[in-house]
Design an enzyme around this catalytic site. Structure first.
Site, mmCIF file in Angstrom:
data_model
loop_
_atom_site.group_PDB
_atom_site.id
_atom_site.type_symbol
_atom_site.label_atom_id
_atom_site.label_comp_id
_atom_site.label_asym_id
_atom_site.label_seq_id
_atom_site.Cartn_x
_atom_site.Cartn_y
_atom_site.Cartn_z
ATOM 1 N N GLY A 1 0.808 -1.206 0.000
ATOM 2 C CA GLY A 1 0.000 0.000 0.000
ATOM 3 C C GLY A 1 0.847 1.265 0.000
ATOM 4 O O GLY A 1 2.036 1.232 -0.313
ATOM 5 N N LEU B 1 0.608 3.683 -2.132
ATOM 6 C CA LEU B 1 1.073 3.589 -3.509
ATOM 7 C C LEU B 1 1.604 4.924 -4.024
ATOM 8 O O LEU B 1 1.067 5.988 -3.738
ATOM 9 C CB LEU B 1 -0.065 3.105 -4.413
ATOM 10 C CG LEU B 1 -0.708 1.764 -4.048
ATOM 11 C CD1 LEU B 1 -1.742 1.382 -5.092
ATOM 12 C CD2 LEU B 1 0.343 0.666 -3.914
ATOM 13 N N HIS C 1 4.975 2.190 -7.826
ATOM 14 C CA HIS C 1 4.002 1.098 -7.862
ATOM 15 C C HIS C 1 3.149 1.171 -9.134
ATOM 16 O O HIS C 1 2.884 0.147 -9.784
ATOM 17 C CB HIS C 1 3.057 1.179 -6.660
ATOM 18 C CG HIS C 1 3.703 0.979 -5.335
ATOM 19 N ND1 HIS C 1 3.760 1.972 -4.383
ATOM 20 C CD2 HIS C 1 4.318 -0.099 -4.786
ATOM 21 C CE1 HIS C 1 4.376 1.513 -3.305
ATOM 22 N NE2 HIS C 1 4.722 0.263 -3.528
ATOM 23 N N LYS D 1 14.174 -1.058 -7.586
ATOM 24 C CA LYS D 1 14.641 -0.325 -6.402
ATOM 25 C C LYS D 1 14.978 -1.305 -5.280
ATOM 26 O O LYS D 1 15.965 -1.131 -4.567
ATOM 27 C CB LYS D 1 13.588 0.664 -5.926
ATOM 28 C CG LYS D 1 13.957 1.348 -4.610
ATOM 29 C CD LYS D 1 12.844 2.222 -4.102
ATOM 30 C CE LYS D 1 13.118 2.636 -2.681
ATOM 31 N NZ LYS D 1 12.948 1.514 -1.722
ATOM 32 N N ASP D 2 14.143 -2.327 -5.113
ATOM 33 C CA ASP D 2 14.423 -3.393 -4.145
ATOM 34 C C ASP D 2 15.058 -4.551 -4.899
ATOM 35 O O ASP D 2 14.463 -5.636 -5.028
ATOM 36 C CB ASP D 2 13.131 -3.819 -3.447
ATOM 37 C CG ASP D 2 12.525 -2.693 -2.635
ATOM 38 O OD1 ASP D 2 13.116 -2.312 -1.623
ATOM 39 O OD2 ASP D 2 11.457 -2.179 -3.037
ATOM 40 N N SER E 1 9.541 5.795 -2.690
ATOM 41 C CA SER E 1 9.324 4.770 -1.675
ATOM 42 C C SER E 1 8.188 5.218 -0.777
ATOM 43 O O SER E 1 8.039 6.414 -0.494
ATOM 44 C CB SER E 1 10.586 4.571 -0.832
ATOM 45 O OG SER E 1 10.321 3.756 0.301
ATOM 46 N N ARG F 1 8.107 4.840 2.256
ATOM 47 C CA ARG F 1 8.721 5.376 3.475
ATOM 48 C C ARG F 1 9.066 6.858 3.349
ATOM 49 O O ARG F 1 9.273 7.530 4.362
ATOM 50 C CB ARG F 1 9.982 4.582 3.823
ATOM 51 C CG ARG F 1 9.706 3.131 4.177
ATOM 52 C CD ARG F 1 10.985 2.371 4.474
ATOM 53 N NE ARG F 1 10.741 0.952 4.619
ATOM 54 C CZ ARG F 1 10.349 0.363 5.747
ATOM 55 N NH1 ARG F 1 10.157 1.091 6.822
ATOM 56 N NH2 ARG F 1 10.146 -0.940 5.785
#
Length: 280
Positions: free
Chosen positions: A33, A35, A39, A151-152, A187, A189
């Site tokens: 979530g 987003l 995403h 990114k990840d 992100s 975050r």
């Protein structure tokens, strides 16, 4: 068009059953979530590739090794559904914990090797949580294709390995990192950053680009890393977990770019842990 929000596994399976009978390609975009455009770029890629697309939203407790981090993770389901409306996806899978980890759940999926370094070392158990929930989401959605951001990148390699090792029949697509205009990798975050910290955050990517430029000149990696770490700490970052140069294929530590490699970073700023990686 707003997609139906499904919360019960029986409803999800009733939705996918006719797709499976028709031999359709089912794309899944697993998210937690909050987003953002990163995403949404995955959703766009899924729409281009697959007959049907499911976006999942599940804040997975098994991949958090810090209870405070789990509690503070942004939850914005209503806004997320609004952002997805223009993509005309087929379903939004938002399971409760009981639909993913029912009473008595006792299974964990663990991928060795790829998870022993970087975030695997700094966040014990994190990738076991990722691998377990992704396996569940793949099987619940009957996915044929799955879409993850580069990114990840470590996570992307872990998911590809588990999908291959377990014969899940899922093609795992890696999609480019989406950045803000100042270079900061998007992100969820980032929503936790104060205004002041947000102005400092792009320094992480800037220092990584400086390292990449130095490597292209033939400079040694270790002095470049030491200089970048010092610059980040001076700029206001409180800790640099790692600045690592690793082989793109299997995350082995390397000291030059004689083979395809990526530079990985994780650093703390104002209580928020930022990660990034770039090809070098």
């Amino acid at each position: 068009m707003t997609a139906p929000i499904l919360r019960q596994l029986d409803d999800l399976r009733a939705t996918t059953a006719p797709w499976l009978r028709a031999g359709a390609r089912i794309g899944v975009v697993p998210t937690m979530g909050a987003l953002h455009d990163g995403h949404l770029s995955l959703v766009a890629a899924a729409k281009k590739t697959c007959d049907h697309v499911i976006v999942t939203i599940f804040v997975n407790p098994k991949q958090f090794n810090n209870p405070e981090d789990l509690a503070n993770y942004p939850r914005t389901e209503t806004d997320d559904a609004r952002k997805l409306a223009r993509f005309d996806i087929d379903a939004l899978w938002v399971p409760g914990g009981d639909q993913v980890y029912p009473d008595g759940f006792a299974t964990s999926v663990s991928v060795s090797g790829l998870t022993d370094v970087m975030d695997g070392a700094y966040r014990p158990g994190h990738f076991d949580g990722v691998a377990t929930v992704v396996t569940k989401l793949f099987t619940q959605t009957s996915a044929t294709d799955a879409f993850f951001g580069e990114k990840d990148f470590q996570q992307l390699l872990v998911v590809r390995r588990l999908a291959a090792d377990l014969d899940l029949g899922v093609t795992v697509h890696g999609c480019p990192t989406i950045r803000d205009i100042d270079g900061l990798a998007l992100s969820s975050r980032n929503l936790l950053l104060s205004d002041r910290a947000r102005t400092t955050a792009p320094r992480l990517h800037e220092e990584m680009e400086e390292i990449a430029a130095g490597l292209s000149r033939g400079d040694a990696f270790d002095p470049l890393r030491e200089a970048a770490t010092a610059h980040l700490l001076k700029a206001g970052f409180t800790k640099v977990d790692y600045l690592d140069l690793r082989a793109q294929s299997d995350l082995r530590s390397v000291s030059d770019t004689a083979q395809p490699a990526r530079l990985f970073a994780a650093a703390h700023l104002a209580g928020v842990r930022l990660i990034d990686n770039i090809a070098v």
